[in-house]
Write a protein that holds these residues in place. Structure first.
Motif, PDB file in Angstrom:
ATOM      1  N   PRO A   1       0.833  -1.211   0.000  1.00 51.95           N
ATOM      2  CA  PRO A   1       0.000   0.000   0.000  1.00 51.95           C
ATOM      3  C   PRO A   1       0.863   1.255   0.000  1.00 51.95           C
ATOM      4  O   PRO A   1       1.956   1.266   0.582  1.00 51.95           O
ATOM      5  N   ALA A   2       0.393   2.310  -0.653  1.00 52.80           N
ATOM      6  CA  ALA A   2       1.173   3.544  -0.739  1.00 52.80           C
ATOM      7  C   ALA A   2       1.518   4.075   0.645  1.00 52.80           C
ATOM      8  O   ALA A   2       2.637   4.541   0.890  1.00 52.80           O
ATOM      9  N   ALA A   3       0.563   4.003   1.582  1.00 54.83           N
ATOM     10  CA  ALA A   3       0.794   4.544   2.919  1.00 54.83           C
ATOM     11  C   ALA A   3       1.788   3.715   3.719  1.00 54.83           C
ATOM     12  O   ALA A   3       2.383   4.216   4.682  1.00 54.83           O
ATOM     13  N   GLY A   4       2.001   2.459   3.350  1.00 56.43           N
ATOM     14  CA  GLY A   4       2.893   1.599   4.119  1.00 56.43           C
ATOM     15  C   GLY A   4       4.253   1.390   3.498  1.00 56.43           C
ATOM     16  O   GLY A   4       5.065   0.620   4.026  1.00 56.43           O
ATOM     17  N   ALA A   5       4.538   2.074   2.385  1.00 58.69           N
ATOM     18  CA  ALA A   5       5.800   1.831   1.671  1.00 58.69           C
ATOM     19  C   ALA A   5       7.014   2.222   2.511  1.00 58.69           C
ATOM     20  O   ALA A   5       8.020   1.502   2.533  1.00 58.69           O
ATOM     21  N   ASP A   6       6.951   3.357   3.198  1.00 58.01           N
ATOM     22  CA  ASP A   6       8.084   3.784   4.034  1.00 58.01           C
ATOM     23  C   ASP A   6       8.417   2.732   5.082  1.00 58.01           C
ATOM     24  O   ASP A   6       9.588   2.400   5.315  1.00 58.01           O
ATOM     25  N   GLY A   7       7.397   2.209   5.729  1.00 61.33           N
ATOM     26  CA  GLY A   7       7.614   1.225   6.774  1.00 61.33           C
ATOM     27  C   GLY A   7       8.237  -0.051   6.250  1.00 61.33           C
ATOM     28  O   GLY A   7       9.102  -0.649   6.912  1.00 61.33           O
TER      29      GLY A   7
ATOM     30  N   HIS B   1     -13.415  11.235  -1.110  1.00 65.99           N
ATOM     31  CA  HIS B   1     -12.050  11.408  -0.605  1.00 65.99           C
ATOM     32  C   HIS B   1     -11.663  10.161   0.200  1.00 65.99           C
ATOM     33  O   HIS B   1     -11.800  10.120   1.433  1.00 65.99           O
ATOM     34  N   PRO B   2     -11.173   9.104  -0.447  1.00 64.86           N
ATOM     35  CA  PRO B   2     -10.860   7.863   0.271  1.00 64.86           C
ATOM     36  C   PRO B   2      -9.727   8.058   1.282  1.00 64.86           C
ATOM     37  O   PRO B   2      -8.888   8.941   1.142  1.00 64.86           O
ATOM     38  N   LEU B   3      -9.702   7.198   2.275  1.00 59.63           N
ATOM     39  CA  LEU B   3      -8.687   7.292   3.321  1.00 59.63           C
ATOM     40  C   LEU B   3      -7.285   7.000   2.800  1.00 59.63           C
ATOM     41  O   LEU B   3      -6.297   7.439   3.397  1.00 59.63           O
ATOM     42  N   ASP B   4      -7.177   6.267   1.694  1.00 53.58           N
ATOM     43  CA  ASP B   4      -5.865   5.981   1.126  1.00 53.58           C
ATOM     44  C   ASP B   4      -5.508   6.911  -0.050  1.00 53.58           C
ATOM     45  O   ASP B   4      -4.683   6.578  -0.891  1.00 53.58           O
TER      46      ASP B   4
ATOM     47  N   ARG C   1     -15.997   9.148   4.421  1.00 51.78           N
ATOM     48  CA  ARG C   1     -14.876   8.897   3.521  1.00 51.78           C
ATOM     49  C   ARG C   1     -14.759   7.394   3.253  1.00 51.78           C
ATOM     50  O   ARG C   1     -14.719   6.588   4.204  1.00 51.78           O
ATOM     51  N   PRO C   2     -14.710   6.978   2.002  1.00 49.73           N
ATOM     52  CA  PRO C   2     -14.522   5.552   1.702  1.00 49.73           C
ATOM     53  C   PRO C   2     -13.193   5.062   2.274  1.00 49.73           C
ATOM     54  O   PRO C   2     -12.216   5.810   2.361  1.00 49.73           O
ATOM     55  N   ALA C   3     -13.148   3.792   2.646  1.00 48.72           N
ATOM     56  CA  ALA C   3     -11.934   3.235   3.243  1.00 48.72           C
ATOM     57  C   ALA C   3     -10.801   3.138   2.228  1.00 48.72           C
ATOM     58  O   ALA C   3      -9.640   3.386   2.560  1.00 48.72           O
ATOM     59  N   THR C   4     -11.115   2.792   1.000  1.00 51.79           N
ATOM     60  CA  THR C   4     -10.086   2.590  -0.009  1.00 51.79           C
ATOM     61  C   THR C   4     -10.491   3.236  -1.333  1.00 51.79           C
ATOM     62  O   THR C   4     -11.676   3.553  -1.549  1.00 51.79           O
ATOM     63  N   THR C   5      -9.514   3.372  -2.213  1.00 48.93           N
ATOM     64  CA  THR C   5      -9.782   3.884  -3.558  1.00 48.93           C
ATOM     65  C   THR C   5     -10.722   2.952  -4.302  1.00 48.93           C
ATOM     66  O   THR C   5     -11.617   3.392  -5.037  1.00 48.93           O
TER      67      THR C   5
ATOM     68  N   VAL D   1     -14.284   3.942  -6.076  1.00 56.13           N
ATOM     69  CA  VAL D   1     -14.627   3.684  -7.479  1.00 56.13           C
ATOM     70  C   VAL D   1     -16.000   3.022  -7.574  1.00 56.13           C
ATOM     71  O   VAL D   1     -16.807   3.342  -8.469  1.00 56.13           O
ATOM     72  N   GLU D   2     -16.287   2.111  -6.657  1.00 57.59           N
ATOM     73  CA  GLU D   2     -17.604   1.465  -6.648  1.00 57.59           C
ATOM     74  C   GLU D   2     -18.708   2.497  -6.418  1.00 57.59           C
ATOM     75  O   GLU D   2     -19.784   2.417  -7.036  1.00 57.59           O
TER      76      GLU D   2
END
Length: 268
Positions: free
Chosen positions: A42-48, A107-110, A127-131, A135-136
């Protein structure tokens, strides 16, 4: 351990929307003995993932934690708005944020666009949980969604389309790795994404020669032979000039024969 477990490998993480196929193909051609392991994160977890040592490098979205990670920006993506195919916005080739002022903008959370406050338009109740969830909702007619072009293509649906948003934030993609883990394999991958040739030595320069080191004996001899050739050439040139001077203005030669310089005898 088996032989396959002992083989070195290079672990590359990548975020959704990024396609490392081209670079992976070049890696396999240049380094067939070093397996390339690809893992989507996931984009948000790449640094970790990088900081925890679960990958050697990653194709990530900016920004990254520059206090602990190095990063080379690769490209910046166009931002688009995803809409139903029968939406009024499809009448234009591109739109502005102001054109979406009356729309419910999800505005999704991710979200990866990094809005300073929130996206334009009217916010949804939640806010939707994911992109993917957002989309849905777009397909259901609940609202519209702004995202990088690569993600719009990744979540493509036949009942949806997209248009470029000219004044929205954009998402940059970079190659990143831990600052304290800049290995030769990382340098190899940097060379690939930057388009270096297979014979390029950039990033792996040989140790410079110590100051004052004398050239090898063979080079000295070669230089002496070259110097001798040059000197010989100068001497030969001097001989040619001397000969020319004698022919042009020097003392004429005496004619051979017993008569010396008296010329031809008279006829009787």
């Amino acid at each position: 351990m088996t032989g396959s477990e002992d083989r070195p490998s290079f672990r590359l993480a990548y975020v959704p929307g990024v396609t490392p196929d081209k670079w992976a193909r070049i890696w396999n051609e240049r380094l067939p003995d070093v397996p390339l392991s690809l893992t989507q994160v996931p984009a948000a977890g790449a640094d970790g993932v990088l900081l925890d040592g679960d990958a050697d490098a990653g194709l990530v979205r900016l920004p990254v934690d520059r206090s602990r990670l190095s990063a080379i920006p690769l490209y910046t993506e166009t931002t688009v708005v995803v809409i139903p195919r029968d939406h009024l916005v499809t009448a234009a080739d591109e739109v502005t944020a102001e054109d979406l002022a009356d729309e419910i903008v999800l505005h999704p959370l991710d979200d990866v666009l990094g809005w300073e406050e929130r996206p334009p338009g009217r916010p949804a109740l939640e806010r939707p949980a994911t992109t993917a969830d957002a989309v849905e909702l777009v397909a259901a007619g609940i609202g519209v969604l702004l995202m990088p072009l690569s993600l719009a293509r990744l979540h493509h649906r036949k009942d949806l389309t997209y248009r470029t948003v000219t004044d929205a934030p954009q998402s940059g993609v970079a190659l990143s790795w831990p600052e304290d883990a800049h290995t030769d394999r990382v340098e190899d991958f940097i060379g690939i994404v930057r388009g270096r040739t297979v014979n390029s030595t950039r990033g792996r320069q040989p140790d410079p020669a110590p100051a004052g080191r004398k050239p090898a004996a063979g080079k000295q001899q070669s230089g002496m032979r070259q110097s001798g050739k040059q000197q010989s050439g100068k001497q030969q040139s001097g001989k040619q000039q001397t000969g020319g001077a004698r022919r042009g203005g020097g003392t004429p030669r005496k004619k051979s024969g017993s008569g010396g310089g008296r010329g031809k005898p008279r006829r009787r």
